[in-house]
Design a protein around this motif. Structure first.
Motif, PDB file in Angstrom:
ATOM      1  N   GLN A 170       6.476   1.136 -13.585  1.00  0.00           N
ATOM      2  CA  GLN A 170       6.193   1.455 -14.653  1.00  0.00           C
ATOM      3  C   GLN A 170       4.491   1.024 -15.453  1.00  0.00           C
ATOM      4  N   LEU A 171       3.945   0.406 -15.127  1.00  0.00           N
ATOM      5  CA  LEU A 171       2.748  -0.068 -15.521  1.00  0.00           C
ATOM      6  C   LEU A 171       2.247   0.361 -14.708  1.00  0.00           C
ATOM      7  N   LEU A 172       2.886  -0.202 -12.645  1.00  0.00           N
ATOM      8  CA  LEU A 172       1.939  -0.594 -11.745  1.00  0.00           C
ATOM      9  C   LEU A 172       1.902   0.957 -11.329  1.00  0.00           C
ATOM     10  N   ALA A 173       2.889   2.192 -11.815  1.00  0.00           N
ATOM     11  CA  ALA A 173       2.553   3.217 -11.083  1.00  0.00           C
ATOM     12  C   ALA A 173       1.616   4.179 -12.696  1.00  0.00           C
ATOM     13  N   LYS A 174       1.500   3.588 -13.772  1.00  0.00           N
ATOM     14  CA  LYS A 174       0.232   3.812 -14.466  1.00  0.00           C
ATOM     15  C   LYS A 174      -1.417   4.071 -14.353  1.00  0.00           C
ATOM     16  N   THR A 175      -0.743   2.690 -13.958  1.00  0.00           N
ATOM     17  CA  THR A 175      -2.221   2.936 -13.187  1.00  0.00           C
ATOM     18  C   THR A 175      -2.951   3.224 -11.547  1.00  0.00           C
ATOM     19  N   SER A 176      -1.472   2.829 -10.761  1.00  0.00           N
ATOM     20  CA  SER A 176      -1.718   3.581 -10.031  1.00  0.00           C
ATOM     21  C   SER A 176      -2.413   5.314 -10.098  1.00  0.00           C
ATOM     22  N   GLN A 177      -1.869   5.887 -10.825  1.00  0.00           N
ATOM     23  CA  GLN A 177      -1.965   7.415 -11.364  1.00  0.00           C
ATOM     24  C   GLN A 177      -2.723   7.859 -11.630  1.00  0.00           C
ATOM     25  N   ASN A 178      -3.585   7.064 -12.744  1.00  0.00           N
ATOM     26  CA  ASN A 178      -4.504   6.818 -13.876  1.00  0.00           C
ATOM     27  C   ASN A 178      -6.053   6.795 -12.810  1.00  0.00           C
ATOM     28  N   SER A 179      -6.026   5.304 -11.983  1.00  0.00           N
ATOM     29  CA  SER A 179      -6.642   4.835 -12.053  1.00  0.00           C
ATOM     30  C   SER A 179      -6.768   4.497 -10.626  1.00  0.00           C
ATOM     31  N   GLY A 180      -6.306   4.844  -9.703  1.00  0.00           N
ATOM     32  CA  GLY A 180      -6.329   4.550  -8.385  1.00  0.00           C
ATOM     33  C   GLY A 180      -5.616   3.610  -7.641  1.00  0.00           C
ATOM     34  N   SER A 205       0.899  -1.563   0.223  1.00  0.00           N
ATOM     35  CA  SER A 205       0.066   0.041  -0.089  1.00  0.00           C
ATOM     36  C   SER A 205       0.845   1.056   0.105  1.00  0.00           C
ATOM     37  N   PHE A 206       1.822   0.811   0.874  1.00  0.00           N
ATOM     38  CA  PHE A 206       2.863   2.425   0.631  1.00  0.00           C
ATOM     39  C   PHE A 206       3.629   2.284  -0.003  1.00  0.00           C
ATOM     40  N   LEU A 207       3.750   1.380  -0.891  1.00  0.00           N
ATOM     41  CA  LEU A 207       4.476   1.530  -2.169  1.00  0.00           C
ATOM     42  C   LEU A 207       4.077   2.080  -3.731  1.00  0.00           C
ATOM     43  N   PHE A 208       2.193   2.043  -3.754  1.00  0.00           N
ATOM     44  CA  PHE A 208       1.024   2.615  -4.844  1.00  0.00           C
ATOM     45  C   PHE A 208       1.072   4.323  -4.475  1.00  0.00           C
ATOM     46  N   ILE A 209       0.866   4.753  -2.427  1.00  0.00           N
ATOM     47  CA  ILE A 209       0.862   5.096  -2.212  1.00  0.00           C
ATOM     48  C   ILE A 209       1.227   6.549  -2.749  1.00  0.00           C
ATOM     49  N   ILE A 210       3.669   6.521  -2.842  1.00  0.00           N
ATOM     50  CA  ILE A 210       3.874   6.945  -3.682  1.00  0.00           C
ATOM     51  C   ILE A 210       4.055   6.788  -4.432  1.00  0.00           C
ATOM     52  N   LEU A 211       3.998   6.253  -5.316  1.00  0.00           N
ATOM     53  CA  LEU A 211       3.726   6.112  -6.961  1.00  0.00           C
ATOM     54  C   LEU A 211       2.366   7.215  -8.024  1.00  0.00           C
ATOM     55  N   LYS A 212       1.741   6.736  -6.977  1.00  0.00           N
ATOM     56  CA  LYS A 212       1.316   7.679  -7.249  1.00  0.00           C
ATOM     57  C   LYS A 212       0.909   9.310  -6.878  1.00  0.00           C
ATOM     58  N   SER A 213       1.466   9.713  -5.851  1.00  0.00           N
ATOM     59  CA  SER A 213       2.581  10.866  -5.675  1.00  0.00           C
ATOM     60  C   SER A 213       3.297  11.250  -6.651  1.00  0.00           C
ATOM     61  N   PHE A 214       3.774  10.568  -6.750  1.00  0.00           N
ATOM     62  CA  PHE A 214       4.814  10.934  -8.328  1.00  0.00           C
ATOM     63  C   PHE A 214       4.283  11.773  -8.933  1.00  0.00           C
ATOM     64  N   LYS A 215       2.909  12.237  -9.731  1.00  0.00           N
ATOM     65  CA  LYS A 215       2.461  12.714 -10.921  1.00  0.00           C
ATOM     66  C   LYS A 215       2.418  14.404  -9.482  1.00  0.00           C
ATOM     67  N   LYS A 216       2.236  14.176  -8.586  1.00  0.00           N
ATOM     68  CA  LYS A 216       1.969  15.369  -7.369  1.00  0.00           C
ATOM     69  C   LYS A 216       3.029  15.986  -7.524  1.00  0.00           C
TER      70      LYS A 216
END
Length: 103
Positions: free
Chosen positions: A78-88, A13-24
């Protein structure tokens, strides 16, 4: 056993939150993932320099496999980062669970 399950859930969960925050944070995702992977590889190689070098020298096809696995690792992250940034985060977490079950 339950401790490792909880630890896996928290770190994923922490990993996905960090990957999602990359965009911000305006972090270039591919560059961050690649630098992280290379840094981890260099540190791992330096920690086990003698055993790693003799292992790679003894198997000629191993070096190609290392590069293929490294490419796949960076691509999947990279795919997981794009998925978390675009879809949650929830969608990316479910996708990763599916990949873990497949492997």
């Amino acid at each position: 056993m339950i401790f490792y399950l909880i630890l896996n859930i928290v770190t994923s969960s922490f990993l996905f939150i960090i990957l999602k925050s990359f965009k911000k944070w305006n972090v270039h995702t591919l560059t961050a993932i690649t630098i992280n992977y290379l840094t981890a590889g260099i540190i791992g190689w330096l920690q086990n320099k003698d055993s790693t070098q003799s292992f790679i020298d003894s198997s000629s096809g191993l070096l190609l496999a290392i590069f293929i696995i490294g490419f796949l690792f960076i691509t999947v992250f990279q795919l997981l980062a794009k998925t978390s940034q675009n879809s949650g985060v929830a969608v990316a977490s479910i996708a990763l669970s599916g990949v873990k079950l497949w492997l």
